[in-house]
Design a protein around this motif. Structure first.
Motif, PDB file in Angstrom:
ATOM      1  N   HIS A  46       9.039 -56.013 -23.728  1.00 59.10           N
ATOM      2  CA  HIS A  46       7.768 -56.199 -23.035  1.00 59.10           C
ATOM      3  C   HIS A  46       6.697 -56.584 -24.050  1.00 59.10           C
ATOM      4  N   GLY A  47       5.863 -57.498 -23.654  1.00 54.43           N
ATOM      5  CA  GLY A  47       4.719 -57.849 -24.493  1.00 54.43           C
ATOM      6  C   GLY A  47       5.089 -58.354 -25.868  1.00 54.43           C
ATOM      7  N   GLY A  48       6.204 -59.060 -25.983  1.00 54.45           N
ATOM      8  CA  GLY A  48       6.605 -59.608 -27.270  1.00 54.45           C
ATOM      9  C   GLY A  48       7.310 -58.623 -28.183  1.00 54.45           C
ATOM     10  N   LEU A  49       7.586 -57.417 -27.670  1.00 59.73           N
ATOM     11  CA  LEU A  49       8.263 -56.400 -28.471  1.00 59.73           C
ATOM     12  C   LEU A  49       9.506 -55.892 -27.762  1.00 59.73           C
ATOM     13  N   ILE A  50      10.434 -55.380 -28.546  1.00 65.42           N
ATOM     14  CA  ILE A  50      11.645 -54.748 -28.035  1.00 65.42           C
ATOM     15  C   ILE A  50      11.596 -53.291 -28.489  1.00 65.42           C
ATOM     16  N   TYR A  51      11.591 -52.385 -27.530  1.00 64.09           N
ATOM     17  CA  TYR A  51      11.563 -50.957 -27.810  1.00 64.09           C
ATOM     18  C   TYR A  51      12.985 -50.416 -27.655  1.00 64.09           C
ATOM     19  N   VAL A  52      13.575 -49.972 -28.750  1.00 66.82           N
ATOM     20  CA  VAL A  52      14.959 -49.503 -28.744  1.00 66.82           C
ATOM     21  C   VAL A  52      14.967 -47.979 -28.630  1.00 66.82           C
ATOM     22  N   SER A  53      15.663 -47.484 -27.614  1.00 65.10           N
ATOM     23  CA  SER A  53      15.804 -46.044 -27.425  1.00 65.10           C
ATOM     24  C   SER A  53      16.565 -45.428 -28.595  1.00 65.10           C
ATOM     25  N   GLY A  54      16.432 -44.124 -28.736  1.00 63.67           N
ATOM     26  CA  GLY A  54      17.138 -43.417 -29.800  1.00 63.67           C
ATOM     27  C   GLY A  54      18.633 -43.667 -29.726  1.00 63.67           C
ATOM     28  N   GLN A  55      19.189 -44.054 -30.852  1.00 63.07           N
ATOM     29  CA  GLN A  55      20.622 -44.330 -30.957  1.00 63.07           C
ATOM     30  C   GLN A  55      21.285 -43.220 -31.765  1.00 63.07           C
ATOM     31  N   LEU A  56      22.377 -42.720 -31.224  1.00 59.02           N
ATOM     32  CA  LEU A  56      23.212 -41.753 -31.929  1.00 59.02           C
ATOM     33  C   LEU A  56      24.433 -42.484 -32.470  1.00 59.02           C
ATOM     34  N   GLY A  57      25.337 -41.752 -33.071  1.00 67.67           N
ATOM     35  CA  GLY A  57      26.522 -42.356 -33.663  1.00 67.67           C
ATOM     36  C   GLY A  57      27.716 -42.491 -32.744  1.00 67.67           C
ATOM     37  N   ALA A  58      27.518 -42.410 -31.434  1.00 66.63           N
ATOM     38  CA  ALA A  58      28.652 -42.596 -30.522  1.00 66.63           C
ATOM     39  C   ALA A  58      29.160 -44.029 -30.627  1.00 66.63           C
ATOM     40  N   ARG A  59      30.456 -44.193 -30.527  1.00 64.94           N
ATOM     41  CA  ARG A  59      31.046 -45.537 -30.559  1.00 64.94           C
ATOM     42  C   ARG A  59      30.764 -46.251 -29.236  1.00 64.94           C
ATOM     43  N   PRO A  60      30.836 -47.576 -29.218  1.00 64.17           N
ATOM     44  CA  PRO A  60      30.560 -48.311 -27.971  1.00 64.17           C
ATOM     45  C   PRO A  60      31.413 -47.863 -26.785  1.00 64.17           C
ATOM     46  N   ASP A  61      32.623 -47.368 -27.055  1.00 60.04           N
ATOM     47  CA  ASP A  61      33.474 -46.889 -25.960  1.00 60.04           C
ATOM     48  C   ASP A  61      33.077 -45.492 -25.482  1.00 60.04           C
ATOM     49  N   GLY A  62      32.051 -44.911 -26.097  1.00 57.38           N
ATOM     50  CA  GLY A  62      31.560 -43.596 -25.708  1.00 57.38           C
ATOM     51  C   GLY A  62      32.124 -42.448 -26.532  1.00 57.38           C
ATOM     52  N   ALA A 101      24.894 -49.405 -36.719  1.00 56.06           N
ATOM     53  CA  ALA A 101      25.645 -50.441 -35.995  1.00 56.06           C
ATOM     54  C   ALA A 101      25.226 -50.463 -34.524  1.00 56.06           C
ATOM     55  N   ASN A 102      25.001 -49.285 -33.942  1.00 57.21           N
ATOM     56  CA  ASN A 102      24.546 -49.230 -32.556  1.00 57.21           C
ATOM     57  C   ASN A 102      23.158 -49.842 -32.416  1.00 57.21           C
ATOM     58  N   LEU A 103      22.267 -49.549 -33.361  1.00 57.99           N
ATOM     59  CA  LEU A 103      20.940 -50.159 -33.357  1.00 57.99           C
ATOM     60  C   LEU A 103      21.065 -51.675 -33.399  1.00 57.99           C
ATOM     61  N   PHE A 104      21.900 -52.179 -34.296  1.00 54.97           N
ATOM     62  CA  PHE A 104      22.073 -53.631 -34.419  1.00 54.97           C
ATOM     63  C   PHE A 104      22.689 -54.230 -33.157  1.00 54.97           C
ATOM     64  N   GLY A 105      23.571 -53.487 -32.489  1.00 51.93           N
ATOM     65  CA  GLY A 105      24.159 -53.957 -31.235  1.00 51.93           C
ATOM     66  C   GLY A 105      23.122 -54.092 -30.137  1.00 51.93           C
ATOM     67  N   VAL A 106      22.198 -53.145 -30.066  1.00 55.44           N
ATOM     68  CA  VAL A 106      21.123 -53.236 -29.072  1.00 55.44           C
ATOM     69  C   VAL A 106      20.218 -54.425 -29.397  1.00 55.44           C
ATOM     70  N   LEU A 107      19.886 -54.586 -30.670  1.00 56.80           N
ATOM     71  CA  LEU A 107      19.064 -55.735 -31.067  1.00 56.80           C
ATOM     72  C   LEU A 107      19.745 -57.046 -30.690  1.00 56.80           C
ATOM     73  N   ALA A 108      21.040 -57.150 -30.960  1.00 53.08           N
ATOM     74  CA  ALA A 108      21.785 -58.368 -30.638  1.00 53.08           C
ATOM     75  C   ALA A 108      21.765 -58.639 -29.134  1.00 53.08           C
ATOM     76  N   ALA A 109      21.884 -57.589 -28.332  1.00 49.30           N
ATOM     77  CA  ALA A 109      21.851 -57.754 -26.879  1.00 49.30           C
ATOM     78  C   ALA A 109      20.497 -58.298 -26.423  1.00 49.30           C
ATOM     79  N   ALA A 110      19.452 -58.026 -27.189  1.00 50.94           N
ATOM     80  CA  ALA A 110      18.112 -58.521 -26.881  1.00 50.94           C
ATOM     81  C   ALA A 110      17.843 -59.861 -27.550  1.00 50.94           C
ATOM     82  N   GLY A 111      18.844 -60.411 -28.257  1.00 49.48           N
ATOM     83  CA  GLY A 111      18.671 -61.683 -28.944  1.00 49.48           C
ATOM     84  C   GLY A 111      17.979 -61.559 -30.288  1.00 49.48           C
TER      85      GLY A 111
END
Length: 135
Positions: free
Chosen positions: A26-42, A59-69
């Motif tokens: 929103h508003g030119g920013l991406i706000y990423v929720s708190g990421q824990l160390g769970a693997r993508p499969d949970g 890695a989870n943080l980077f995965g969320v960023l990638a999903a946002a482009g």
């Protein structure tokens, strides 16, 4: 910059267990929720050493960023919550290694405990890629 906030889903990752989105743009920013160390499969990694948890969390943080482009170079602010101040030096070393040239503003907050027994959680704010390239 008007418009509705846009939730970001992460393909291939488990949906959040709670009532929230992994990130919201929103508003030119991406706000990423708190990421824990769970693997993508949970699968949880809270039983693993701090270093493994920190790497998975980043890695989870980077995965969320990638999903946002976006990528680490789009990060504006990172907040890391660490159980045990003695983990700070190890976190710094891993963080510097995986961030490379990216140097967002950062806070590290020692905390007594985190959900599921994890030792590290990270949230962040990033510039939306189109905003970062224009500005």
């Amino acid at each position: 910059m008007a418009g509705e906030p846009r939730p970001i889903a992460v393909p291939g990752a488990q949906p959040p267990a709670g009532h929230y989105s992994p990130a919201v743009a929103h508003g030119g920013l991406i706000y990423v929720s708190g990421q824990l160390g769970a693997r993508p499969d949970g699968a949880h990694t809270a039983h693993l050493p701090f270093e493994d948890q920190a790497r998975q969390t980043l890695a989870n943080l980077f995965g969320v960023l990638a999903a946002a482009g976006a990528s680490p170079r789009h990060l504006v602010k990172v907040t890391a919550y660490l159980v045990g101040v003695e983990n700070w030096p190890r976190f710094n070393a891993i963080y510097a290694e995986v961030m490379g040239e990216a140097r967002p503003a950062r806070s590290v907050v020692p905390v007594p405990e985190l959900h599921y027994g994890y030792l590290v959680e990270i949230d962040a704010v990033a510039a939306a890629p189109q905003e970062a390239e224009e500005g």
